[in-house]
Design an enzyme around this catalytic site. Structure first.
Site, PDB file in Angstrom:
ATOM      1  N   GLY A   9      36.891  -5.054  41.501  1.00  0.00           N
ATOM      2  CA  GLY A   9      35.604  -5.586  40.906  1.00  0.00           C
ATOM      3  C   GLY A   9      35.665  -4.591  38.592  1.00  0.00           C
ATOM      4  O   GLY A   9      35.434  -3.663  39.255  1.00  0.00           O
ATOM      5  N   ALA A  10      35.298  -5.245  38.350  1.00  0.00           N
ATOM      6  CA  ALA A  10      35.258  -4.807  36.956  1.00  0.00           C
ATOM      7  C   ALA A  10      34.235  -3.526  36.189  1.00  0.00           C
ATOM      8  O   ALA A  10      35.295  -2.440  36.357  1.00  0.00           O
ATOM      9  CB  ALA A  10      35.016  -5.351  35.463  1.00  0.00           C
ATOM     10  N   ARG A  16      45.737  -2.066  36.254  1.00  0.00           N
ATOM     11  CA  ARG A  16      45.337  -3.266  36.246  1.00  0.00           C
ATOM     12  C   ARG A  16      44.729  -3.991  35.027  1.00  0.00           C
ATOM     13  O   ARG A  16      44.019  -2.989  34.495  1.00  0.00           O
ATOM     14  CB  ARG A  16      43.643  -3.978  37.772  1.00  0.00           C
ATOM     15  CG  ARG A  16      44.767  -3.402  38.632  1.00  0.00           C
ATOM     16  CD  ARG A  16      43.869  -4.015  39.594  1.00  0.00           C
ATOM     17  NE  ARG A  16      43.496  -5.592  39.558  1.00  0.00           N
ATOM     18  CZ  ARG A  16      42.553  -6.431  40.766  1.00  0.00           C
ATOM     19  NH1 ARG A  16      41.513  -5.186  40.602  1.00  0.00           N
ATOM     20  NH2 ARG A  16      42.351  -7.766  40.266  1.00  0.00           N
ATOM     21  N   GLN A  73      37.899 -12.583  48.848  1.00  0.00           N
ATOM     22  CA  GLN A  73      36.801 -11.655  48.084  1.00  0.00           C
ATOM     23  C   GLN A  73      35.709 -12.539  48.662  1.00  0.00           C
ATOM     24  O   GLN A  73      34.615 -11.687  48.916  1.00  0.00           O
ATOM     25  CB  GLN A  73      37.175 -11.505  46.648  1.00  0.00           C
ATOM     26  CG  GLN A  73      37.868 -10.284  46.369  1.00  0.00           C
ATOM     27  CD  GLN A  73      39.264 -11.072  45.937  1.00  0.00           C
ATOM     28  OE1 GLN A  73      39.952 -12.000  46.298  1.00  0.00           O
ATOM     29  NE2 GLN A  73      39.822  -9.761  45.226  1.00  0.00           N
ATOM     30  N   ASP A 120      35.731 -10.114  34.362  1.00  0.00           N
ATOM     31  CA  ASP A 120      36.354  -9.654  33.870  1.00  0.00           C
ATOM     32  C   ASP A 120      36.875  -8.386  32.250  1.00  0.00           C
ATOM     33  O   ASP A 120      37.118  -7.245  32.520  1.00  0.00           O
ATOM     34  CB  ASP A 120      38.125  -9.069  34.963  1.00  0.00           C
ATOM     35  CG  ASP A 120      37.129  -9.821  35.980  1.00  0.00           C
ATOM     36  OD1 ASP A 120      36.994 -10.284  36.590  1.00  0.00           O
ATOM     37  OD2 ASP A 120      37.878  -8.128  37.113  1.00  0.00           O
ATOM     38  N   ASN A 163      38.301 -14.399  34.049  1.00  0.00           N
ATOM     39  CA  ASN A 163      37.083 -13.976  35.902  1.00  0.00           C
ATOM     40  C   ASN A 163      37.892 -14.628  36.730  1.00  0.00           C
ATOM     41  O   ASN A 163      39.517 -15.076  36.773  1.00  0.00           O
ATOM     42  CB  ASN A 163      35.845 -14.788  35.726  1.00  0.00           C
ATOM     43  CG  ASN A 163      35.228 -14.032  37.205  1.00  0.00           C
ATOM     44  OD1 ASN A 163      34.726 -12.887  36.718  1.00  0.00           O
ATOM     45  ND2 ASN A 163      34.635 -14.731  37.527  1.00  0.00           N
ATOM     46  N   LYS A 164      38.143 -14.445  38.109  1.00  0.00           N
ATOM     47  CA  LYS A 164      38.640 -14.582  39.214  1.00  0.00           C
ATOM     48  C   LYS A 164      39.777 -16.075  39.214  1.00  0.00           C
ATOM     49  O   LYS A 164      39.014 -16.446  38.527  1.00  0.00           O
ATOM     50  CB  LYS A 164      38.287 -14.450  40.681  1.00  0.00           C
ATOM     51  CG  LYS A 164      38.928 -14.630  41.348  1.00  0.00           C
ATOM     52  CD  LYS A 164      40.230 -13.936  41.433  1.00  0.00           C
ATOM     53  CE  LYS A 164      39.473 -11.845  41.660  1.00  0.00           C
ATOM     54  NZ  LYS A 164      41.163 -11.652  41.217  1.00  0.00           N
TER      55      LYS A 164
HETATM   56  C1  LIG Z   1      31.211  -7.977  39.066  1.00  0.00           C
HETATM   57  S1  LIG Z   1      32.915  -7.395  37.921  1.00  0.00           S
HETATM   58  C2  LIG Z   1      33.961  -8.595  39.521  1.00  0.00           C
HETATM   59  C3  LIG Z   1      34.742  -9.578  39.008  1.00  0.00           C
HETATM   60  O1  LIG Z   1      36.372  -8.664  39.274  1.00  0.00           O
HETATM   61  C4  LIG Z   1      37.317  -9.357  40.120  1.00  0.00           C
HETATM   62  O2  LIG Z   1      38.051  -9.265  39.886  1.00  0.00           O
HETATM   63  P1  LIG Z   1      39.166  -8.430  41.377  1.00  0.00           P
HETATM   64  O3  LIG Z   1      38.653  -8.707  43.183  1.00  0.00           O
HETATM   65  O4  LIG Z   1      40.415  -8.939  41.232  1.00  0.00           O
HETATM   66  O5  LIG Z   1      38.475  -6.688  41.067  1.00  0.00           O
HETATM   67  C5  LIG Z   1      36.635 -11.060  40.513  1.00  0.00           C
HETATM   68  O6  LIG Z   1      37.005 -11.252  38.754  1.00  0.00           O
HETATM   69  C6  LIG Z   1      35.195 -10.801  40.009  1.00  0.00           C
HETATM   70  O7  LIG Z   1      34.222 -11.565  39.382  1.00  0.00           O
END
Ligand SMILES: CSC[C@H]1O[C@H](OP(=O)(O)O)[C@H](O)[C@@H]1O
Length: 346
Positions: free
Chosen positions: A52-53, A85, A186, A227, A237-238
């Site tokens: 999570g960013a 990352r 997630q 992100d 974003n994801k």
């Molecule tokens: C509140 S930021 C969360 C953001 O991060 C996630 O990516 P990851 O699970 O790969 O760290 C995803 O993009 C979420 O929106």
């Protein structure tokens, strides 16, 4: 049933170590892992035990604090942490802040910088929740979210999910639609776990089912995190976020991005400049370790995608609500005053 009490997502320990709730084990197990070196923390970041960013920024800063107590070459460890990352701009920001503090005032400075960033993100979460409510349409709301944007991804109650929780507390959440968010799930694993603990009315859905929800008129708004937001308002974003933005535009549904200013990257002019992390094919071919494709099958597995600013209805940050304008910049919306928020734009 609503659970109460904070989630201990990340903790500093002394003798120096960073303790993490291992997000790869949720929802089945609430297991804490302990990272005693920067490289152990890097491994945890790379396998999304912490993710999570905004939370990556906090973890990166704690990683520098850990390196300051355990490594001979702190700047080299900081570089490895920042590179763990590539897409979430917060990671490098958190590392940079803690390294600058270490250069000024040593290990204690780095630790205080990490703690200060954690406080800043928690305060930002509360402000985004207040501003986000104002960005939503009126009435009882059926909200769709993607990936995980709660306390497992950011400070406080998170980013987009903090707005969902605020709507619930205001009696305005009719239903939360949770995209499972392949290939690492997630949404199904983490957002549903948070929704369960908060007592939200929710359903998990296959990412591929989102289109039929829109077509059936069952979505009143989409809330997602970010992100990295480029200077022109492009949103990384994801993966799977961009198709939701297209669906939302086609169906006239507000598409709202909720992210703190620590996720905005003025140094990247447009979305084309955002590095998209490519992850192992095995995450697609062997979800949860079970083969769903022939052995050796290749897979296209970008962890993120980029949504152009023209598909974003509104950006919500701790500073307020902004809207992209045709020139590719952001225009701040006039807002009613929130008692706990200054009305400043990014
Ligand atoms: C509140 S930021 C969360 C953001 O991060 C996630 O990516 P990851 O699970 O790969 O760290 C995803 O993009 C979420 O929106």
């Amino acid at each position: 049933m609503e659970h109460t009490g904070p989630v201990d997502v990340i903790r500093w320990l002394d003798p120096p170590a960073v303790a993490l709730l291992d997000q790869t084990r949720l929802p089945a197990e609430e297991t804490e892992i302990t990272c005693r070196t920067a490289d152990e923390l890097i491994g945890a970041i790379r396998r999304l035990a912490v993710r999570g960013a905004p939370l990556l920024g906090i973890a990166g800063a704690y990683g520098v604090a850990l390196a300051a107590r355990t490594e001979d070459d702190v700047p080299a460890a900081a570089k490895r942490l920042a590179d763990a990352r590539p897409t979430a701009v917060n990671l490098a920001l958190g590392v940079r802040r803690a390294l600058a503090a270490w250069e000024r005032t040593g290990p204690a400075g780095a630790l205080e910088a990490a703690r200060a960033l954690a406080r800043e993100e928690a305060e930002a979460s509360a402000r985004m929740a207040a501003h986000g409510l104002a960005a939503l349409p009126g009435g009882p709301l059926r909200l769709l979210t993607h990936c995980n944007t709660g306390a497992l991804a950011a400070g406080g109650d998170g980013t987009a999910l903090a707005v969902v929780l605020a709507a619930h507390r205001a009696g305005r959440l009719r239903h939360l639609w949770i995209d499972e968010t392949r290939p690492l799930f997630q949404g199904a694993r983490l957002t549903a776990w948070e929704a369960e603990r908060a007592g939200l009315p929710y359903s998990v859905l296959p990412d591929s089912a989102a289109g039929s929800l829109f077509a059936a008129g069952l979505v009143d708004a989409v809330l997602v995190g970010a992100d990295r937001v480029a200077a022109d308002g492009s949103v990384a974003n994801k993966v799977g976020t961009y198709p939701l933005a297209v669906l939302a535009r086609h169906h006239g549904v507000p598409f709202i991005v909720v992210a703190p200013t620590t996720t905005v990257d003025p140094g990247t002019p447009t979305g084309a400049g955002i590095v998209i992390e490519r992850r192992p094919a095995r995450e697609v071919t062997h979800p949860g370790g079970t083969a769903v494709a022939p052995e050796g099958a290749d897979a296209y597995n970008p962890a993120f995608d980029v949504t152009p600013p023209e598909l974003v209805t509104a950006f919500v940050s701790e500073r307020g609500i902004t809207q992209p304008v045709s020139t590719g910049s952001l225009r701040r919306l006039p807002q009613t005053h929130h008692p706990d928020c200054e009305n400043e734009g990014p």
